[in-house]
Design an enzyme around this catalytic site. Structure first.
Site, PDB file in Angstrom:
ATOM      1  N   ILE A  32       0.825  -1.219   0.000  1.00  0.00           N
ATOM      2  CA  ILE A  32       0.000   0.000   0.000  1.00  0.00           C
ATOM      3  C   ILE A  32       0.860   1.270   0.000  1.00  0.00           C
ATOM      4  O   ILE A  32       0.393   2.341  -0.384  1.00  0.00           O
ATOM      5  CB  ILE A  32      -0.956  -0.020   1.218  1.00  0.00           C
ATOM      6  CG1 ILE A  32      -2.159   0.880   1.000  1.00  0.00           C
ATOM      7  CG2 ILE A  32      -0.235   0.323   2.514  1.00  0.00           C
ATOM      8  CD1 ILE A  32      -3.269   0.666   2.017  1.00  0.00           C
ATOM      9  N   ASN A  88      11.441  -8.969   7.009  1.00  0.00           N
ATOM     10  CA  ASN A  88      11.813  -8.304   8.256  1.00  0.00           C
ATOM     11  C   ASN A  88      11.301  -9.115   9.443  1.00  0.00           C
ATOM     12  O   ASN A  88      10.199  -9.657   9.386  1.00  0.00           O
ATOM     13  CB  ASN A  88      11.204  -6.902   8.305  1.00  0.00           C
ATOM     14  CG  ASN A  88      11.750  -5.996   7.209  1.00  0.00           C
ATOM     15  OD1 ASN A  88      12.936  -6.054   6.895  1.00  0.00           O
ATOM     16  ND2 ASN A  88      10.894  -5.177   6.619  1.00  0.00           N
ATOM     17  N   GLU A  96       6.487  -4.508  10.798  1.00  0.00           N
ATOM     18  CA  GLU A  96       5.305  -3.745  11.214  1.00  0.00           C
ATOM     19  C   GLU A  96       4.067  -4.626  11.275  1.00  0.00           C
ATOM     20  O   GLU A  96       3.187  -4.419  12.107  1.00  0.00           O
ATOM     21  CB  GLU A  96       5.039  -2.598  10.231  1.00  0.00           C
ATOM     22  CG  GLU A  96       6.095  -1.507  10.259  1.00  0.00           C
ATOM     23  CD  GLU A  96       5.935  -0.525   9.103  1.00  0.00           C
ATOM     24  OE1 GLU A  96       4.943  -0.644   8.344  1.00  0.00           O
ATOM     25  OE2 GLU A  96       6.816   0.329   8.959  1.00  0.00           O
ATOM     26  N   HIS A 101       5.878 -11.936   5.655  1.00  0.00           N
ATOM     27  CA  HIS A 101       5.701 -11.519   4.265  1.00  0.00           C
ATOM     28  C   HIS A 101       7.061 -11.282   3.651  1.00  0.00           C
ATOM     29  O   HIS A 101       7.998 -10.859   4.319  1.00  0.00           O
ATOM     30  CB  HIS A 101       4.845 -10.253   4.179  1.00  0.00           C
ATOM     31  CG  HIS A 101       5.227  -9.181   5.155  1.00  0.00           C
ATOM     32  ND1 HIS A 101       4.845  -9.215   6.476  1.00  0.00           N
ATOM     33  CD2 HIS A 101       5.978  -8.070   4.998  1.00  0.00           C
ATOM     34  CE1 HIS A 101       5.345  -8.164   7.100  1.00  0.00           C
ATOM     35  NE2 HIS A 101       6.046  -7.453   6.227  1.00  0.00           N
ATOM     36  N   MET A 102       7.123 -11.554   2.371  1.00  0.00           N
ATOM     37  CA  MET A 102       8.326 -11.281   1.598  1.00  0.00           C
ATOM     38  C   MET A 102       8.041 -10.054   0.736  1.00  0.00           C
ATOM     39  O   MET A 102       7.050 -10.016   0.002  1.00  0.00           O
ATOM     40  CB  MET A 102       8.653 -12.495   0.726  1.00  0.00           C
ATOM     41  CG  MET A 102       9.875 -12.321  -0.137  1.00  0.00           C
ATOM     42  SD  MET A 102      10.187 -13.839  -1.030  1.00  0.00           S
ATOM     43  CE  MET A 102      10.806 -14.855   0.303  1.00  0.00           C
TER      44      MET A 102
HETATM   45  P1  AMP Z   1       7.072  -4.814   7.369  1.00  0.00           P
HETATM   46  O1  AMP Z   1       7.658  -3.531   7.858  1.00  0.00           O
HETATM   47  O2  AMP Z   1       8.108  -5.737   6.786  1.00  0.00           O
HETATM   48  O3  AMP Z   1       6.211  -5.483   8.419  1.00  0.00           O
HETATM   49  O4  AMP Z   1       6.165  -4.420   6.147  1.00  0.00           O
HETATM   50  C1  AMP Z   1       4.780  -4.289   6.223  1.00  0.00           C
HETATM   51  C2  AMP Z   1       4.332  -3.728   4.904  1.00  0.00           C
HETATM   52  O5  AMP Z   1       2.933  -3.894   4.795  1.00  0.00           O
HETATM   53  C3  AMP Z   1       4.620  -2.226   4.761  1.00  0.00           C
HETATM   54  O6  AMP Z   1       5.475  -2.030   3.624  1.00  0.00           O
HETATM   55  C4  AMP Z   1       3.222  -1.613   4.554  1.00  0.00           C
HETATM   56  O7  AMP Z   1       3.227  -0.561   3.635  1.00  0.00           O
HETATM   57  C5  AMP Z   1       2.440  -2.817   4.050  1.00  0.00           C
HETATM   58  N1  AMP Z   1       1.000  -2.780   4.301  1.00  0.00           N
HETATM   59  C6  AMP Z   1       0.369  -2.506   5.469  1.00  0.00           C
HETATM   60  N2  AMP Z   1      -0.961  -2.572   5.314  1.00  0.00           N
HETATM   61  C7  AMP Z   1      -1.182  -2.900   4.014  1.00  0.00           C
HETATM   62  C8  AMP Z   1      -2.347  -3.112   3.223  1.00  0.00           C
HETATM   63  N3  AMP Z   1      -3.577  -2.994   3.732  1.00  0.00           N
HETATM   64  N4  AMP Z   1      -2.203  -3.427   1.923  1.00  0.00           N
HETATM   65  C9  AMP Z   1      -0.975  -3.542   1.383  1.00  0.00           C
HETATM   66  N5  AMP Z   1       0.163  -3.357   2.073  1.00  0.00           N
HETATM   67  C10 AMP Z   1       0.075  -3.037   3.369  1.00  0.00           C
END
Ligand code: AMP
Length: 116
Positions: A32, A88, A96, A101-102
């Site tokens: 997103i 991460n 986050e 997730h990759m």
């Molecule tokens: P991480 O910091 O590795 O946990 O990455 C989480 C990722 O999820 C971030 O790059 C966010 O921008 C992405 N993200 C969070 N919510 C959504 C969503 N609803 N749709 C798509 N990506 C998302």
């Protein structure tokens, strides 16, 4: 039992995010908040909160995440120039969303692996 995140709702399409790929093991959709012209997330359909929670039973799913990354990189036209795959883990890794997730990132030179 780990708490579900928004990613489980995306997998089930309770939040109607366009999917780039889905099979019985993994789902892929665009990030997103893209950090590059291609920024795709590839996730397991089952909730695994962090890489620390991965077990041998997940090996097929984790392998599928990479074969799907390769397929999507080709579809995005970034396979020849190259791309980066990132996972991460926890606070120091900058995680986050606690559903592993990759990140598939590409479409421009991505620079050094870490900003120091
Ligand atoms: P991480 O910091 O590795 O946990 O990455 C989480 C990722 O999820 C971030 O790059 C966010 O921008 C992405 N993200 C969070 N919510 C959504 C969503 N609803 N749709 C798509 N990506 C998302």
């Amino acid at each position: 039992m780990a708490e579900e995140t928004i990613f489980s709702k995306i997998i089930r399409q309770e939040i109607p995010t366009p999917l780039l790929y889905q099979d019985e093991l993994v789902t892929a959709f665009r990030d997103i908040a893209p950090r590059a012209s291609t920024h795709i997330l590839i996730i397991p359909n089952t909730l695994i909160p962090t890489v620390n929670d991965v077990t041998e039973a997940d090996e097929l799913t984790l392998g599928r995440m990479i074969t799907v990354a390769k397929k999507l990189a080709a579809e995005e036209g970034i396979d020849e120039n190259g791309y980066r795959l990132i996972m991460n883990c926890n606070d120091h890794g900058g995680q986050e969303v606690y559903h592993i997730h990759m990140h598939l990132l590409g479409g421009k030179p991505l620079g050094p692996m870490l900003a120091v």
